[in-house]
Enzyme design. Structure first.
Site, mmCIF file in Angstrom:
data_model
loop_
_atom_site.group_PDB
_atom_site.id
_atom_site.type_symbol
_atom_site.label_atom_id
_atom_site.label_comp_id
_atom_site.label_asym_id
_atom_site.label_seq_id
_atom_site.Cartn_x
_atom_site.Cartn_y
_atom_site.Cartn_z
ATOM 1 N N ARG A 1 -14.666 33.878 52.863
ATOM 2 C CA ARG A 1 -14.045 34.261 51.597
ATOM 3 C C ARG A 1 -15.042 34.935 50.668
ATOM 4 N NH1 ARG A 1 -9.899 30.068 49.133
ATOM 5 N NH2 ARG A 1 -8.372 30.461 50.738
ATOM 6 N N LYS B 1 -18.190 39.278 44.755
ATOM 7 C CA LYS B 1 -16.779 38.946 45.006
ATOM 8 C C LYS B 1 -16.035 38.739 43.687
ATOM 9 C CE LYS B 1 -15.540 34.587 45.794
ATOM 10 N NZ LYS B 1 -14.441 34.002 45.024
ATOM 11 N N ASN B 2 -16.657 38.021 42.763
ATOM 12 C CA ASN B 2 -15.938 37.676 41.530
ATOM 13 C C ASN B 2 -15.815 38.850 40.563
ATOM 14 O OD1 ASN B 2 -15.513 35.176 42.570
ATOM 15 N ND2 ASN B 2 -16.936 34.091 41.210
ATOM 16 N N ARG C 1 -7.542 32.296 44.883
ATOM 17 C CA ARG C 1 -7.380 31.871 43.496
ATOM 18 C C ARG C 1 -7.399 33.110 42.583
ATOM 19 N NH1 ARG C 1 -6.134 28.258 39.398
ATOM 20 N NH2 ARG C 1 -7.341 28.911 37.605
ATOM 21 N N ILE D 1 -3.612 26.792 35.070
ATOM 22 C CA ILE D 1 -3.661 28.143 34.486
ATOM 23 C C ILE D 1 -3.065 28.141 33.075
ATOM 24 C CG2 ILE D 1 -3.745 29.461 36.649
ATOM 25 C CD1 ILE D 1 -0.695 29.894 36.298
ATOM 26 N N ASP D 2 -3.059 26.955 32.452
ATOM 27 C CA ASP D 2 -2.464 26.847 31.119
ATOM 28 C C ASP D 2 -3.118 27.785 30.100
ATOM 29 O OD1 ASP D 2 -4.615 24.997 31.718
ATOM 30 O OD2 ASP D 2 -4.417 24.278 29.662
ATOM 31 N N LEU D 3 -4.435 27.972 30.205
ATOM 32 C CA LEU D 3 -5.127 28.832 29.218
ATOM 33 C C LEU D 3 -4.710 30.289 29.396
ATOM 34 C CD1 LEU D 3 -8.717 27.264 29.425
ATOM 35 C CD2 LEU D 3 -6.831 26.658 27.913
ATOM 36 N N ASP E 1 -20.952 27.611 41.038
ATOM 37 C CA ASP E 1 -20.859 28.147 42.400
ATOM 38 C C ASP E 1 -22.184 28.030 43.157
ATOM 39 O OD1 ASP E 1 -18.238 28.739 42.014
ATOM 40 O OD2 ASP E 1 -18.515 30.886 41.741
ATOM 41 N N ILE F 1 -17.957 21.637 35.652
ATOM 42 C CA ILE F 1 -16.882 22.642 35.612
ATOM 43 C C ILE F 1 -15.670 22.218 36.450
ATOM 44 C CG2 ILE F 1 -16.306 25.094 35.937
ATOM 45 C CD1 ILE F 1 -18.513 24.659 33.867
ATOM 46 N N ARG G 1 -7.527 23.122 38.900
ATOM 47 C CA ARG G 1 -7.472 24.547 38.588
ATOM 48 C C ARG G 1 -6.145 24.976 37.936
ATOM 49 N NH1 ARG G 1 -10.742 27.763 43.222
ATOM 50 N NH2 ARG G 1 -11.625 28.823 41.429
ATOM 51 N N CYS H 1 -9.691 27.771 46.939
ATOM 52 C CA CYS H 1 -10.363 26.561 47.414
ATOM 53 C C CYS H 1 -9.950 25.353 46.584
ATOM 54 C CB CYS H 1 -11.881 26.740 47.322
ATOM 55 S SG CYS H 1 -12.526 27.881 48.535
HETATM 56 C C1 UD1 Z 1 -14.035 31.614 38.332
HETATM 57 C C2 UD1 Z 1 -14.688 32.026 39.640
HETATM 58 C C3 UD1 Z 1 -15.240 30.806 40.357
HETATM 59 C C4 UD1 Z 1 -16.179 30.038 39.439
HETATM 60 C C5 UD1 Z 1 -15.501 29.741 38.101
HETATM 61 C C6 UD1 Z 1 -16.441 29.102 37.092
HETATM 62 C C7 UD1 Z 1 -13.435 33.963 40.330
HETATM 63 C C8 UD1 Z 1 -12.468 34.556 41.300
HETATM 64 N N1 UD1 Z 1 -13.685 32.669 40.467
HETATM 65 O O1 UD1 Z 1 -12.956 30.748 38.652
HETATM 66 O O2 UD1 Z 1 -15.943 31.249 41.494
HETATM 67 O O3 UD1 Z 1 -16.521 28.811 40.052
HETATM 68 O O4 UD1 Z 1 -14.997 30.959 37.519
HETATM 69 O O5 UD1 Z 1 -17.562 29.897 36.902
HETATM 70 O O6 UD1 Z 1 -13.987 34.643 39.481
HETATM 71 N N2 UD1 Z 1 -9.283 25.707 33.348
HETATM 72 C C9 UD1 Z 1 -8.205 25.101 32.719
HETATM 73 N N3 UD1 Z 1 -7.119 25.866 32.424
HETATM 74 C C10 UD1 Z 1 -7.068 27.202 32.719
HETATM 75 C C11 UD1 Z 1 -8.172 27.803 33.354
HETATM 76 C C12 UD1 Z 1 -9.263 27.047 33.652
HETATM 77 O O7 UD1 Z 1 -8.214 23.898 32.446
HETATM 78 O O8 UD1 Z 1 -6.045 27.836 32.408
HETATM 79 C C13 UD1 Z 1 -10.454 24.893 33.702
HETATM 80 C C14 UD1 Z 1 -10.636 24.806 35.227
HETATM 81 O O9 UD1 Z 1 -9.850 23.775 35.780
HETATM 82 C C15 UD1 Z 1 -12.106 24.529 35.349
HETATM 83 C C16 UD1 Z 1 -12.695 25.334 34.185
HETATM 84 O O10 UD1 Z 1 -11.636 25.556 33.274
HETATM 85 O O11 UD1 Z 1 -12.363 23.171 35.156
HETATM 86 C C17 UD1 Z 1 -13.325 26.656 34.620
HETATM 87 O O12 UD1 Z 1 -12.351 27.467 35.181
HETATM 88 P P1 UD1 Z 1 -12.414 29.059 35.122
HETATM 89 O O13 UD1 Z 1 -13.597 29.503 34.340
HETATM 90 O O14 UD1 Z 1 -11.071 29.535 34.692
HETATM 91 O O15 UD1 Z 1 -12.653 29.410 36.641
HETATM 92 P P2 UD1 Z 1 -11.854 30.419 37.563
HETATM 93 O O16 UD1 Z 1 -11.519 31.650 36.806
HETATM 94 O O17 UD1 Z 1 -10.779 29.694 38.284
#
Ligand code: UD1
Length: 417
Positions: A398, A22-23, A92, A123-125, A306, A328, A121, A116
């Site tokens: 999902r 899926k990812n 997401r 998206i600042d990065l 996950d 995480i 979560r 979920c």
């Molecule tokens: C992806 C996966 C999800 C998995 C996660 C971690 C998909 C669709 N989803 O989610 O299944 O659990 O990777 O392996 O591929 N963060 C920030 N700012 C940001 C982005 C992330 O603070 O802009 C933090 C998040 O809150 C979290 C951590 O970084 O604590 C990891 O997030 P990230 O690796 O971005 O996970 P996703 O891409 O959302």
């Protein structure tokens, strides 16, 4: 609202092929926005999350077709550069359309993604990285307005944390940018490598995907290609947990062993034996699992967050005490309270879960509230005495393709009502 009824304590046996990841599917479907012409994706799982991405592609002007596991995306040019809130909220993973549409159209308007509720979560990065590439982004009333008035330009970007989604957005937006982008502290998950492999087949020049430093040389345009998605390592880990709690011997087909390098030793510590042959993995579980001591979730190649929930369900019936440290996401133990209804002894405090294994779980009515939590409850139901009535099946759907059929094919007693 469908429910799963699981009559537990059935021994599993036989072989199943693990679905596509899926990812990988979600960012690769978004990447189809960039590739002109036709993309053929093999092993694309049929899930509510992938169907949501296909709906976004159609909204943007692509044509899509599905025949079993194969998805075709025809992209003869996008007709829009906005994505409605209702579509963004469905997953997401929809956030990766941000980089893809911006790169293709020079602008995009979309709302914050759904998905979920496993933590804040943010998206600042993603936004910071896109700004480094020249995007001008306005955030207002839950909407993001992004433009690249002077085109996207390659840049040196360092992520403070190896975010999977932010890494994907950088790959998608930088591969047709002018010049070279170097991304440092990139996520190393196999799904990143899969996305880069798809993009490179379409004509991109990305090197180092799967490592911490990724180099992207911008090209003028991309053309569609045929690509087979990698197998889903989290589904594989979940099926291992299913075999582990039922004392079963099963074979998983279509597995990449190296993707499970952090998961297998944890189950081995619990007494599960593995034998690997080509793309097959034979899983042989003992009568009762031993506890797993301490497990820390980490970015890849560490233990995946996950797989934490299905593992926690397995630890709930192991002999002894297991400690999990979830590093995480901050809200990823919601399944623990539901497992307690089945007789599990789990205490959670912040990022820690303390699990005192009990000899037996009992079937109960339980309600999932996120994807992997739903899988954990299914795992628990398989070994529980009596019937487990699992609500919140929409979460399971999902990420797990026809899960009840997969489990039934192995001899489990699972009915979807
Ligand atoms: C992806 C996966 C999800 C998995 C996660 C971690 C998909 C669709 N989803 O989610 O299944 O659990 O990777 O392996 O591929 N963060 C920030 N700012 C940001 C982005 C992330 O603070 O802009 C933090 C998040 O809150 C979290 C951590 O970084 O604590 C990891 O997030 P990230 O690796 O971005 O996970 P996703 O891409 O959302």
């Amino acid at each position: 609202m469908s429910k799963l009824y699981i009559t537990g304590q059935k021994r599993l046996s036989g072989a199943v092929t693990v679905q596509g990841a899926k990812n990988s599917a979600l960012p690769i479907l978004a990447a189809c926005v960039l590739a002109r012409g036709e993309s053929v994706l093999y092993r694309c799982p049929q899930l509510s999350d992938t169907e949501a991405s296909l709906r976004i592609l159609r909204w943007l002007g692509c044509r899509t077709e599905r025949a079993d596991g194969t998805v075709l995306v025809h992209n003869d040019g996008l007709t829009r550069c906005d994505i409605p809130d209702a579509l963004m909220r469905q997953t997401r993973g929809s956030i990766v359309f941000l980089g893809a549409v911006l790169a293709r159209q020079g602008k995009v308007r979309l709302s914050f993604p759904g998905g979920c509720a496993i933590g804040q979560r943010p998206i600042d990065l993603h936004l910071k990285a896109l700004r480094r590439l020249g995007a001008v982004i306005r955030e207002r009333h839950g909407w993001l307005d992004c433009r690249a008035p002077h085109g996207l330009k390659g840049a040196d970007i360092t992520l403070p944390f190896p975010s999977v989604g932010a890494t994907e957005n950088v790959l998608l937006s930088a591969c047709t940018a002018e010049g070279v982008t170097t991304l440092t502290n990139a996520a190393r998950e196999p799904e990143i490598r899969d996305l880069a492999d798809y993009l490179n087949r379409c004509g991109a020049r990305i090197s180092g995907a799967g490592e911490s430093v990724i180099m992207i040389e911008g090209v003028r345009s991309l053309s569609g290609c045929a690509h087979a998605l990698i197998p889903d390592r989290i589904v594989a880990a979940t099926l291992i947990a299913c075999a582990a709690v039922t004392g079963s011997t099963v074979t998983l087909k279509g597995v990449v062993h190296s993707h499970l390098a952090a998961v297998l030793p944890v189950f081995e510590d619990a007494g599960v034996a593995f034998s690997a042959r080509e793309d097959e993995l034979r899983v042989a579980a003992p009568q009762r699992l031993r506890s797993m001591k301490i497990i820390r979730t980490m970015p890849y190649p560490g233990f995946p967050t996950d797989a934490q929930a299905p593992l926690l369900a397995a630890a709930a019936t192991a002999d002894g005490t297991t400690v999990i440290m979830e590093n995480i996401f901050e809200n990823r133990y919601r399944h623990a309270a539901e497992l307690a209804r089945m007789g599990a002894d789990i205490k959670t405090e912040g990022k820690f879960a303390l699990i005192e294994g009990v000899p037996r779980l009992y079937g109960a009515a339980v309600e999932a509230s996120d994807l992997r939590g739903a899988a954990a409850l299914a795992v628990a139901g398989l070994c529980a005495e009596g019937v487990t009535e699992l609500g919140g099946v929409c979460y399971l759907e999902r990420g797990y393709e026809r899960f009840e059929e997969v489990l039934s094919s192995l001899g489990a007693d699972v009915k979807k009502v």
